[in-house]
Design a protein around this motif. Structure first.
Motif, PDB file in Angstrom:
ATOM      1  N   GLN A   1      60.287 -86.243  11.936  1.00  0.00           N
ATOM      2  CA  GLN A   1      60.354 -85.674  13.284  1.00  0.00           C
ATOM      3  C   GLN A   1      61.766 -85.237  13.625  1.00  0.00           C
ATOM      4  O   GLN A   1      61.976 -84.193  14.252  1.00  0.00           O
ATOM      5  CB  GLN A   1      59.840 -86.688  14.312  1.00  0.00           C
ATOM      6  CG  GLN A   1      58.343 -86.901  14.227  1.00  0.00           C
ATOM      7  CD  GLN A   1      57.874 -88.095  15.040  1.00  0.00           C
ATOM      8  OE1 GLN A   1      58.659 -88.936  15.476  1.00  0.00           O
ATOM      9  NE2 GLN A   1      56.568 -88.178  15.228  1.00  0.00           N
ATOM     10  N   ARG A   2      62.749 -85.993  13.202  1.00  0.00           N
ATOM     11  CA  ARG A   2      64.138 -85.615  13.441  1.00  0.00           C
ATOM     12  C   ARG A   2      64.492 -84.360  12.644  1.00  0.00           C
ATOM     13  O   ARG A   2      65.214 -83.487  13.125  1.00  0.00           O
ATOM     14  CB  ARG A   2      65.065 -86.772  13.098  1.00  0.00           C
ATOM     15  CG  ARG A   2      65.064 -87.846  14.180  1.00  0.00           C
ATOM     16  CD  ARG A   2      65.639 -89.175  13.690  1.00  0.00           C
ATOM     17  NE  ARG A   2      65.752 -90.128  14.776  1.00  0.00           N
ATOM     18  CZ  ARG A   2      64.727 -90.764  15.343  1.00  0.00           C
ATOM     19  NH1 ARG A   2      63.496 -90.541  14.906  1.00  0.00           N
ATOM     20  NH2 ARG A   2      64.912 -91.612  16.341  1.00  0.00           N
TER      21      ARG A   2
ATOM     22  N   GLU B   1      62.418 -81.988  11.825  1.00  0.00           N
ATOM     23  CA  GLU B   1      61.790 -80.880  12.568  1.00  0.00           C
ATOM     24  C   GLU B   1      62.633 -80.522  13.787  1.00  0.00           C
ATOM     25  O   GLU B   1      62.872 -79.342  14.065  1.00  0.00           O
ATOM     26  CB  GLU B   1      60.375 -81.262  12.992  1.00  0.00           C
ATOM     27  CG  GLU B   1      59.408 -81.337  11.833  1.00  0.00           C
ATOM     28  CD  GLU B   1      58.048 -81.909  12.217  1.00  0.00           C
ATOM     29  OE1 GLU B   1      57.797 -82.159  13.415  1.00  0.00           O
ATOM     30  OE2 GLU B   1      57.239 -82.118  11.303  1.00  0.00           O
ATOM     31  N   ARG B   2      63.085 -81.530  14.506  1.00  0.00           N
ATOM     32  CA  ARG B   2      63.957 -81.318  15.668  1.00  0.00           C
ATOM     33  C   ARG B   2      65.187 -80.499  15.278  1.00  0.00           C
ATOM     34  O   ARG B   2      65.644 -79.630  16.025  1.00  0.00           O
ATOM     35  CB  ARG B   2      64.386 -82.682  16.227  1.00  0.00           C
ATOM     36  CG  ARG B   2      65.448 -82.636  17.302  1.00  0.00           C
ATOM     37  CD  ARG B   2      66.172 -83.953  17.466  1.00  0.00           C
ATOM     38  NE  ARG B   2      67.035 -84.222  16.322  1.00  0.00           N
ATOM     39  CZ  ARG B   2      67.536 -85.417  16.014  1.00  0.00           C
ATOM     40  NH1 ARG B   2      67.262 -86.474  16.762  1.00  0.00           N
ATOM     41  NH2 ARG B   2      68.315 -85.580  14.954  1.00  0.00           N
TER      42      ARG B   2
ATOM     43  N   ARG C   1      58.006 -91.076   9.066  1.00  0.00           N
ATOM     44  CA  ARG C   1      57.594 -90.033  10.011  1.00  0.00           C
ATOM     45  C   ARG C   1      58.654 -89.811  11.089  1.00  0.00           C
ATOM     46  O   ARG C   1      58.883 -88.686  11.521  1.00  0.00           O
ATOM     47  CB  ARG C   1      56.260 -90.397  10.648  1.00  0.00           C
ATOM     48  CG  ARG C   1      55.087 -90.155   9.730  1.00  0.00           C
ATOM     49  CD  ARG C   1      53.786 -90.387  10.454  1.00  0.00           C
ATOM     50  NE  ARG C   1      52.667 -90.106   9.576  1.00  0.00           N
ATOM     51  CZ  ARG C   1      51.521 -90.745   9.607  1.00  0.00           C
ATOM     52  NH1 ARG C   1      51.318 -91.708  10.493  1.00  0.00           N
ATOM     53  NH2 ARG C   1      50.559 -90.432   8.775  1.00  0.00           N
TER      54      ARG C   1
END
Length: 168
Positions: free
Chosen positions: A111-112, A114-115, A107
């Motif tokens: 998240q990275r 998505e960033r 996860r």
């Protein structure tokens, strides 16, 4: 609530994550045709910090897991599309498995991605990874292609679509 925390890799962690990678992969010694050569590659997990970000799972100063995130456009194997961010070498200490560490590390990579504005995220793994592969599939990763074998072990590329939050 997890009893571990995630943090960024720092240079002083190199020897410990290299040892962790060896410990985590030891169970597959009989699967790889050239174990000494494969072992020499995984024993240098810290080198992934040169092209990506390494995230660690830690409890009371002990590193329980690690993974490398390699962003879009960074150097990666030819079987990955250049724009895909990828996850490399997710490892969890054998004595710490079953606590959600692998999922938390995966996860963190998502998240990275998505960033970084990615719409897809990729990894490669093998059916011999009989805990990791089902976890990835439950997380929404789907097989897209086969890769060249690694020392006699069949691997495949798995991709997950990244959903953009509503209103963006």
């Amino acid at each position: 609530m997890n009893d571990f925390s995630l943090r960024e890799f720092c240079f002083q962690d190199a020897a410990r994550i290299n040892a962790l990678a060896l410990e985590a992969f030891q169970q597959y010694e009989g699967a790889y045709q050239d174990w000494p050569l494969f072992q020499s590659k995984i024993a240098n997990m810290a080198a992934l910090a040169q092209t990506g970000e390494i995230v660690l799972a830690e409890l009371d100063g002990r590193i329980l897991g690690a993974v490398a995130y390699v962003g879009p456009g960074a150097t990666k194997a030819d079987f990955f599309k250049p724009h895909w961010p990828i996850m490399r070498m997710l490892v969890v200490a054998p004595g710490a498995r079953g606590r959600g560490i692998g999922r938390a590390l995966a996860r963190a990579c998502l998240q990275r991605a998505e960033r970084d504005g990615a719409t897809e995220f990729a990894l490669h793994t093998s059916k011999i990874m009989d805990v990791a592969l089902p976890m990835y599939e439950r997380m929404g990763f789907q097989w897209v292609s086969r890769t060249p074998d690694i020392h006699g072990v069949e691997y495949g590329v798995y991709v997950k679509k990244i959903q953009k939050p509503a209103g963006i």
